[in-house]
Motif scaffolding. Structure first.
Motif, PDB file in Angstrom:
ATOM      1  N   ASP A 162       0.855  -1.196   0.000  1.00 12.43           N
ATOM      2  CA  ASP A 162       0.000   0.000   0.000  1.00 12.43           C
ATOM      3  C   ASP A 162       0.891   1.246   0.000  1.00 12.43           C
ATOM      4  OD1 ASP A 162      -2.421  -1.284  -0.048  1.00 12.43           O
ATOM      5  OD2 ASP A 162      -2.747  -1.225   2.121  1.00 12.43           O
ATOM      6  N   LYS A 163       2.017   1.190   0.742  1.00 18.49           N
ATOM      7  CA  LYS A 163       2.900   2.346   0.799  1.00 18.49           C
ATOM      8  C   LYS A 163       3.484   2.607  -0.569  1.00 18.49           C
ATOM      9  CE  LYS A 163       6.670   4.307   3.212  1.00 18.49           C
ATOM     10  NZ  LYS A 163       7.819   4.669   3.369  1.00 18.49           N
ATOM     11  N   ALA A 164       3.875   1.558  -1.284  1.00 11.90           N
ATOM     12  CA  ALA A 164       4.447   1.711  -2.617  1.00 11.90           C
ATOM     13  C   ALA A 164       3.397   2.285  -3.559  1.00 11.90           C
ATOM     14  CB  ALA A 164       4.948   0.365  -3.127  1.00 11.90           C
ATOM     15  N   LEU A 165       2.154   1.866  -3.472  1.00  8.07           N
ATOM     16  CA  LEU A 165       1.074   2.367  -4.336  1.00  8.07           C
ATOM     17  C   LEU A 165       0.804   3.827  -4.042  1.00  8.07           C
ATOM     18  CD1 LEU A 165      -1.548  -0.541  -4.464  1.00  8.07           C
ATOM     19  CD2 LEU A 165      -0.264   0.381  -6.355  1.00  8.07           C
ATOM     20  N   VAL A 166       0.777   4.214  -2.778  1.00  3.36           N
ATOM     21  CA  VAL A 166       0.530   5.599  -2.404  1.00  3.36           C
ATOM     22  C   VAL A 166       1.668   6.456  -2.918  1.00  3.36           C
ATOM     23  CG1 VAL A 166       0.337   7.194  -0.437  1.00  3.36           C
ATOM     24  CG2 VAL A 166      -0.885   5.004  -0.410  1.00  3.36           C
ATOM     25  N   ASP A 167       2.902   5.977  -2.783  1.00  3.60           N
ATOM     26  CA  ASP A 167       4.053   6.736  -3.277  1.00  3.60           C
ATOM     27  C   ASP A 167       3.964   6.887  -4.798  1.00  3.60           C
ATOM     28  OD1 ASP A 167       5.027   7.025  -0.728  1.00  3.60           O
ATOM     29  OD2 ASP A 167       6.465   5.352  -0.905  1.00  3.60           O
ATOM     30  N   GLN A 168       3.561   5.868  -5.451  1.00  6.58           N
ATOM     31  CA  GLN A 168       3.458   5.892  -6.913  1.00  6.58           C
ATOM     32  C   GLN A 168       2.348   6.875  -7.316  1.00  6.58           C
ATOM     33  OE1 GLN A 168       2.378   2.134  -8.633  1.00  6.58           O
ATOM     34  NE2 GLN A 168       3.309   2.608 -10.558  1.00  6.58           N
ATOM     35  N   ALA A 169       1.240   6.917  -6.606  1.00  2.00           N
ATOM     36  CA  ALA A 169       0.142   7.814  -6.924  1.00  2.00           C
ATOM     37  C   ALA A 169       0.554   9.253  -6.689  1.00  2.00           C
ATOM     38  CB  ALA A 169      -1.082   7.472  -6.072  1.00  2.00           C
ATOM     39  N   ILE A 170       1.308   9.500  -5.632  1.00  2.00           N
ATOM     40  CA  ILE A 170       1.746  10.859  -5.341  1.00  2.00           C
ATOM     41  C   ILE A 170       2.715  11.301  -6.418  1.00  2.00           C
ATOM     42  CG2 ILE A 170       3.064  12.270  -3.714  1.00  2.00           C
ATOM     43  CD1 ILE A 170       1.832  10.610  -1.474  1.00  2.00           C
ATOM     44  N   ALA A 171       3.570  10.434  -6.848  1.00  2.00           N
ATOM     45  CA  ALA A 171       4.544  10.766  -7.885  1.00  2.00           C
ATOM     46  C   ALA A 171       3.815  11.066  -9.172  1.00  2.00           C
ATOM     47  CB  ALA A 171       5.552   9.620  -8.062  1.00  2.00           C
ATOM     48  N   GLY A 172       2.748  10.308  -9.470  1.00  2.00           N
ATOM     49  CA  GLY A 172       1.966  10.560 -10.691  1.00  2.00           C
ATOM     50  C   GLY A 172       1.263  11.891 -10.636  1.00  2.00           C
ATOM     51  N   VAL A 173       0.809  12.313  -9.470  1.00  2.00           N
ATOM     52  CA  VAL A 173       0.101  13.579  -9.328  1.00  2.00           C
ATOM     53  C   VAL A 173       1.105  14.698  -9.455  1.00  2.00           C
ATOM     54  CG1 VAL A 173      -1.202  15.003  -7.691  1.00  2.00           C
ATOM     55  CG2 VAL A 173      -1.736  12.600  -7.914  1.00  2.00           C
ATOM     56  N   ALA A 174       2.337  14.474  -8.892  1.00  2.00           N
ATOM     57  CA  ALA A 174       3.351  15.523  -8.944  1.00  2.00           C
ATOM     58  C   ALA A 174       3.833  15.724 -10.367  1.00  2.00           C
ATOM     59  CB  ALA A 174       4.519  15.132  -8.038  1.00  2.00           C
ATOM     60  N   LYS A 175       3.863  14.740 -11.160  1.00  2.00           N
ATOM     61  CA  LYS A 175       4.300  14.906 -12.547  1.00  2.00           C
ATOM     62  C   LYS A 175       3.229  15.631 -13.336  1.00  2.00           C
ATOM     63  CE  LYS A 175       6.859  10.649 -13.187  1.00  2.00           C
ATOM     64  NZ  LYS A 175       6.892   9.461 -13.885  1.00  2.00           N
ATOM     65  N   GLY A 176       2.094  15.401 -13.037  1.00  2.00           N
ATOM     66  CA  GLY A 176       1.021  15.932 -13.825  1.00  2.00           C
ATOM     67  C   GLY A 176       0.593  17.249 -13.684  1.00  2.00           C
TER      68      GLY A 176
END
Length: 176
Positions: A162-176
């Motif tokens: 779950d931590k890896a998924l949350v980190d991945q989602a935050i990274a996707g939002v930051a790129k966008g």
């Protein structure tokens, strides 16, 4: 007496009175009788009686002729009424047949329309039932898929995933 009959039978002497034989006396009596009848006016009375009877017969004949004409008039009137009644009955029958045909045609049209409406209603109910069933199947499918996904996620993922998924989602939002 037998001798007296023989004498007359042989035609010896014919009886006479005042020199006239029996035939002349009978003729004179008839003339006197006819004269008395004429003198008393019997022929006029007989003629009056015959005239009266003729008048009565003539009156009866006139009445019979009038009655015959009345009967013929009534006969013609009733024949005309009968012809009118026959024509009226034929007209009534024709109208009744026409009305019956119209009613039958209307009943057929109404029955056809009713069948069409009932068929459309049945088709609409079937379509509604199919749509409801499809919606229920989709909902049940979605519910089953959600439950299965939740079960799979719960089984395969732990807190580190779950931590890896949350980190991945935050990274996707930051790129966008």
């Amino acid at each position: 007496m037998a001798n007296l009959t023989l004498i007359f039978a042989e035609g010896a002497v014919e009886p006479t009175a005042f020199g006239l034989n029996a035939t002349v006396w009978v003729s004179i009596a008839m003339l006197v009788f006819l004269g008395i009848l004429v003198w008393k006016g019997v022929p006029g009375a007989i003629a009056a009686m015959l005239d009266k009877r003729i008048a009565e017969i003539s009156k009866q004949l006139d009445e019979a002729e009038r009655l015959r004409l009345d009967a013929e008039s009534l006969k013609a009137e009733y024949e005309a009424k009968l012809a009118g009644a026959v024509k009226e009955a034929a007209d009534m029958r024709a109208r009744a047949e026409s009305e019956a045909e119209t009613l039958v045609a209307k009943a057929k049209a109404d029955a056809t329309a009713l069948i069409g409406r009932r068929k459309q209603m049945a088709e609409d109910r079937i379509a509604a039932a199919e749509a409801t069933a499809l919606t229920e199947v989709r909902a049940a499918t979605a519910k089953a898929a959600t439950a299965a996904a939740a079960a799979l996620i719960a089984e395969k993922h732990d807190a580190s995933a779950d931590k890896a998924l949350v980190d991945q989602a935050i990274a996707g939002v930051a790129k966008g």
